[in-house]
Structures are given as C-alpha cells and as structure tokens.
Design an enzyme around this catalytic site. Structure first.
Site, PDB file in Angstrom:
ATOM      1  N   GLU A   1      37.574  14.817 -36.046  1.00 36.08           N
ATOM      2  CA  GLU A   1      37.078  15.772 -35.044  1.00 36.08           C
ATOM      3  C   GLU A   1      38.169  16.771 -34.631  1.00 36.08           C
ATOM      4  OE1 GLU A   1      33.682  15.775 -33.500  1.00 36.08           O
ATOM      5  OE2 GLU A   1      34.614  17.741 -33.318  1.00 36.08           O
TER       6      GLU A   1
ATOM      7  N   ALA B   1      35.192   2.575 -24.705  1.00 32.31           N
ATOM      8  CA  ALA B   1      35.329   1.995 -26.052  1.00 32.31           C
ATOM      9  C   ALA B   1      34.886   0.538 -26.079  1.00 32.31           C
ATOM     10  CB  ALA B   1      36.778   2.105 -26.518  1.00 32.31           C
TER      11      ALA B   1
ATOM     12  N   VAL C   1      39.130  20.610 -36.475  1.00 29.62           N
ATOM     13  CA  VAL C   1      38.497  21.930 -36.295  1.00 29.62           C
ATOM     14  C   VAL C   1      38.257  22.189 -34.806  1.00 29.62           C
ATOM     15  CG1 VAL C   1      36.539  23.406 -36.895  1.00 29.62           C
ATOM     16  CG2 VAL C   1      37.313  21.683 -38.516  1.00 29.62           C
TER      17      VAL C   1
ATOM     18  N   ILE D   1      36.471  21.358 -29.018  1.00 29.04           N
ATOM     19  CA  ILE D   1      35.020  21.535 -29.176  1.00 29.04           C
ATOM     20  C   ILE D   1      34.492  20.459 -30.132  1.00 29.04           C
ATOM     21  CG2 ILE D   1      33.188  23.129 -29.886  1.00 29.04           C
ATOM     22  CD1 ILE D   1      35.179  25.439 -29.583  1.00 29.04           C
TER      23      ILE D   1
ATOM     24  N   LYS E   1      39.449  25.484 -41.745  1.00 27.02           N
ATOM     25  CA  LYS E   1      38.445  24.922 -40.823  1.00 27.02           C
ATOM     26  C   LYS E   1      37.025  25.234 -41.302  1.00 27.02           C
ATOM     27  CE  LYS E   1      41.662  25.373 -36.980  1.00 27.02           C
ATOM     28  NZ  LYS E   1      42.128  26.319 -35.954  1.00 27.02           N
TER      29      LYS E   1
ATOM     30  N   GLY F   1      39.969  21.883 -31.937  1.00 28.97           N
ATOM     31  CA  GLY F   1      40.361  20.772 -31.046  1.00 28.97           C
ATOM     32  C   GLY F   1      39.369  20.344 -29.977  1.00 28.97           C
TER      33      GLY F   1
ATOM     34  N   VAL G   1      50.792  16.924 -30.757  1.00 27.10           N
ATOM     35  CA  VAL G   1      49.508  16.215 -30.614  1.00 27.10           C
ATOM     36  C   VAL G   1      49.739  14.716 -30.411  1.00 27.10           C
ATOM     37  CG1 VAL G   1      47.260  15.774 -31.665  1.00 27.10           C
ATOM     38  CG2 VAL G   1      48.387  17.959 -32.064  1.00 27.10           C
TER      39      VAL G   1
ATOM     40  N   ARG H   1      60.219  11.317 -38.086  1.00 28.43           N
ATOM     41  CA  ARG H   1      61.279  11.509 -39.084  1.00 28.43           C
ATOM     42  C   ARG H   1      62.639  11.212 -38.478  1.00 28.43           C
ATOM     43  NH1 ARG H   1      59.451  17.346 -41.064  1.00 28.43           N
ATOM     44  NH2 ARG H   1      59.386  17.452 -38.816  1.00 28.43           N
TER      45      ARG H   1
END
Ligand code: NAP
Length: 424
Positions: A125, A34, A128, A132, A201, A130, A15, A46
């Site tokens: 957001e 924005a 849960v 939607i 979720k 991704g 992600v 890491r």
C-alpha cells in the site's frame, strides 16, 4: 492475552523510523485493530555508527532477520531495485510475509514476486501515494468494476513545483530549489521531475486495475523540466491548468498508459489538487467516478500505509498480491505508444518572416492534423516569434512525424515542445 507478532524492518531511514515510532506511540489502537501486539524485533541498516531516533535492536546483517524463526513479517524500506528485490525474494523463500514501500522495485519485479509468493501475503500500500489507500481501493473496494480510466497526480514534488510556477509565477529552477529547501524534493530530484517516479506508481496501479504487466520502458514517461511561462500563459488563456498526470484508459481490450505534463480543464477536481498533495480519479464502469486525495509521501503518511498492511496481514485478510486470479479475466494488452490519441499543445520559436506559418501549416495538414487554438507572441530574441497552438485529436505517431518535419525547417530556432491536452 493477545499474541505477539514479530516484525523485522530492513531500512530504518525516513519511513522505517516513522513505522517504528507509530507502532510504539499508537500501540494500543494498532493492537486493538490487529488483534495482536506488533513487536519490532529487529531493524537492519547499513551504518551502525549513525545516530538513530529509535529504540530497537539494530544490526547490519540482513541474514539475522531471515534466520530468525520468530519473525513473521519482513518490511523492506531500504530502496533501490535489484538488491531490494533479492531481499524481498529471500523473505518470501523463508516463508515470511513481506511489506514494501518500494515502487521502483515493484515497477520491475511485482509479477516475479507474485509468482514466488503464492499464498504468502505481500503488502505494498505504501508504494503508491503513501497516505491514500488507493491499492486497497483498486484491489477490494472497486473489485466489481471494470476500470474505464484512472488519472492521477502521483508525485507531490512535481505538483508542488507546477503549483508554484502557476500561482507564484516562479520559473522551474526557483520552484525546484524552494521544494528542496522545504524538504519536498530530494537532493537528487531527477526521478520526481522526469516523471519516472510517477511512472513506477502508474505501472503498479495498472496491474491492479487491468492485470497489465508493463515495465517503465514500455510506456510514455515525460517530466516537467521543459515547461515554461509561455506554456502556463497559453494554458491559462484557454482555461487549463498544467499537471503531471499518470493516465490509464481502457478501450476495448487495450489499455493505454502514460505519464506526462497535461493541460486539463481548470474545473476538473483533479486540477484543484495543489502543492505537494496527490490526487487520483478512478472511473469504474458501475460506480462512476471516485476521487482520492491526500499526502503522497513523507515518513508518517507512508508509515501509515505500511502499518495498515501489517494489520491486514495479521487479520489474515490479505488477498492475492495484484488482485487477480490467473484466470478467467479477459486478457487486456498494452496499447502501442504510437496509436495513443490526444489533443496536443505545441510551442515553437521561429524566425518572424512571411511564409513561416504557411510552411508549418502545410506540414500539419500533410499529417492530417488540424489546429483548434492559436497564439503568437513576441520573443525577446530579435526577429523571432513564439508560435503556440493546440490541435484537434490526433495520434502520437502523427505528432511525432510532424515535429520531426517542423524541426528540419530553417526558420525553427528551438526544439519544439509539446504538452498533451486532456479535454474529457
Ligand atoms: N520517504 C518517503 O516519503 C517515501 C514515500 C513512499 C515510499 N518511499 C519508499 O520507501 C523506501 C525507503 O525510503 P526512505 O525515504 O525511508 O529512505 P532512506 O531514508 O534513505 O532510508 C533507507 C534505509 O535503508 C537502509 N539501507 C539502505 N541500503 C541498505 C542495505 N543494503 N542494507 C541494509 N540497510 C540498507 C539505510 O541504512 P543507513 O541508515 O545505515 O544508511 C536507511 O536506514 C524507498 O523504497 C522509497 O522509495 C519513501
């Protein structure tokens, strides 16, 4: 000239990499929306020697993000529960806005974070489904409504496996290895198939819909591991599809929450959500039913949600994390597992001899359970029969007692298996 907003990304894996790439590749549209330039000032990982597909300054020292006064927003994309929670807390204590995709951490700590955050924005957001925008829908879009019910296919991997089992007659293990080959399932897919990921979720959605602070251990969570072709045939015969559903329902001042395989009428919209896709139906008392469909996971879909939170925070539009002021919302409580009501499908393997059915029927009648549909099938096992039936509405308590008593019969050869049926 537009101002710069600096972000620090903790975790540059699937992600994190997508977030960084989309911010670079869609830079113009994002800054136009924005009203500021979003600059990734630092990524934390890491292992510094791992090859990366991103071109940003990297560090293996998280404190560099917290100590950097120029970083406005911290994005936690490392996963895990307690360590991620400590990091999220530290970000807020250092007065930095927080964005996280971490549903496992939020399943346990969303109320702790809300308390610490006060007026510092938190975006989640991406935690849960991704792609939607279901969090914004519940927090803002449906804000005028009491949410009467919510039913969702919240895990793409398990939906893919069930779709393969139903449409291609694959058995569970073959469908799972195909999901792994296609990159839909993790090397360790246990949280996807045992329902826990969907449970995390559902708990997040229930906070937004109802203000319910429940933890995974408080609700029914069952996975899809034990579904077989008999269950699918029975469902088909009676016009049902089988889906792993997260279900929330409000009745009076109580809310029931549960995740389990569910037989639902094939004609319902949610039954048509196939493959790795996610779908959610939400019923509001004023708006009626609304439906949400889209990709539930994957780097870009999840990053799309993370970036929508960045934009919202920059615009100063973010609202209370879980959508409720502390007062005067009518307090709702979690319905006890035992008092939840449903229709049930029951699969038994029994010795094929006279009197067995009568014994089973007598246990059911003692528990006030009546049968609405029945199928008996031959079994490959010698002198045995598969007994499949559906019940009229009863409680979890009654079904649990019934199964415990049926299991004790000498004629029962296998652990009984139940699937709940949603007829509404
Ligand atoms: N993947 C999806 O489709 C998806 C969808 C929705 C939500 N999510 C959530 O998004 C989060 C990230 O998922 P992912 O798939 O991107 O995971 P991932 O590919 O495993 O990436 C995790 C990243 O975090 C870093 N990391 C882990 N522990 C760390 C620590 N203690 N300190 C610093 N860095 C650390 C790792 O560093 P190294 O690279 O050095 O190992 C890696 O870069 C999880 O909470 C997940 O549940 C993922």
């Amino acid at each position: 000239m537009m101002k710069n907003i600096n972000i620090g990304v903790i975790g540059v894996g699937v992600v994190g990499t997508s977030v960084i790439k989309i911010l670079q590749e869609n830079k113009e549209i994002i800054s136009a929306r924005a009203g500021a330039n979003v600059v990734v000032k630092k990524g934390v990982i890491r292992n510094l020697s791992k090859a990366r597909d991103v071109n940003i300054p990297l560090s293996d020292n998280i404190d560099e993000i917290f100590k950097d006064d120029e970083i406005d927003i911290v994005i936690e994309l490392m996963g895990g529960v307690e360590e991620a929670y400590e990091i999220a807390k530290k970000a807020l204590q250092n007065k930095k806005a927080l964005i996280t995709a971490n549903k496992a951490m939020l399943a346990y700590h969303r109320y702790d974070l809300q308390k610490i955050a006060k007026d510092i924005p938190i975006g989640f957001e991406a935690s849960v489904c991704g792609g939607i925008p279901i969090i914004k829908a519940l927090k803002d879009g449906l804000g005028a409504n009491h949410i009467l019910a919510l039913k969702g296919i919240l895990n793409g991997t398990s939906n893919y496996i069930l779709t393969q089992m139903i449409q291609e007659n694959q058995d569970f293990n073959d469908a799972l290895s195909q999901a792994q080959k296609l990159g839909y399932a993790e090397a360790d897919p246990s949280l996807d198939i045992n329902g826990i990921d969907a449970g995390h979720k559902l708990l997040i959605l229930a906070s937004l819909a109802y203000g319910i602070d429940a933890k995974p251990q408080d609700i029914i969570i069952e996975g899809i591991e034990s579904i077989n072709s008999d269950d699918i045939e029975f469902a088909n015969e009676f016009g049902y599809s089988i889906k792993l559903l997260g279900i929330a329902k409000k009745e009076g001042n109580e809310v029931e929450l549960r995740v389990h395989p569910t037989m639902i009428n094939k004609n319902q919209m949610i039954a048509k959500v196939e493959g790795v896709m996610n779908g959610i139906s939400v019923i509001g008392d004023r708006v009626g039913e609304t439906l949400y469909y889209g990709a539930g996971a994957g780097g870009d879909a999840t990053a799309s949600a993370v970036i929508s939170d960045i934009i919202e925070i920059i615009r100063g539009k973010s609202s209370l994390m879980l959508g409720f002021e502390n007062s005067p919302h009518t307090p709702l409580s979690l319905k006890s597992k035992d008092s939840i009501k449903s229709h049930y499908y029951i699969r038994l393997l029994a010795i094929d001899k006279p009197g067995v059915l009568a014994q089973i029927a007598s246990i059911m009648s003692k528990n006030n359970i009546s049968i609405s549909a029945f199928l008996q099938k031959e079994s490959k096992q010698k002198n045995s029969a598969k007994i499949l039936f559906a019940t009229h509405v009863t409680t979890e308590y009654a079904i649990k007692n019934t199964i415990t008593e049926i299991k004790k019969l000498d004629s029962i050869l296998q652990e009984p298996y139940i699937i709940r049926i949603e007829d509404e």
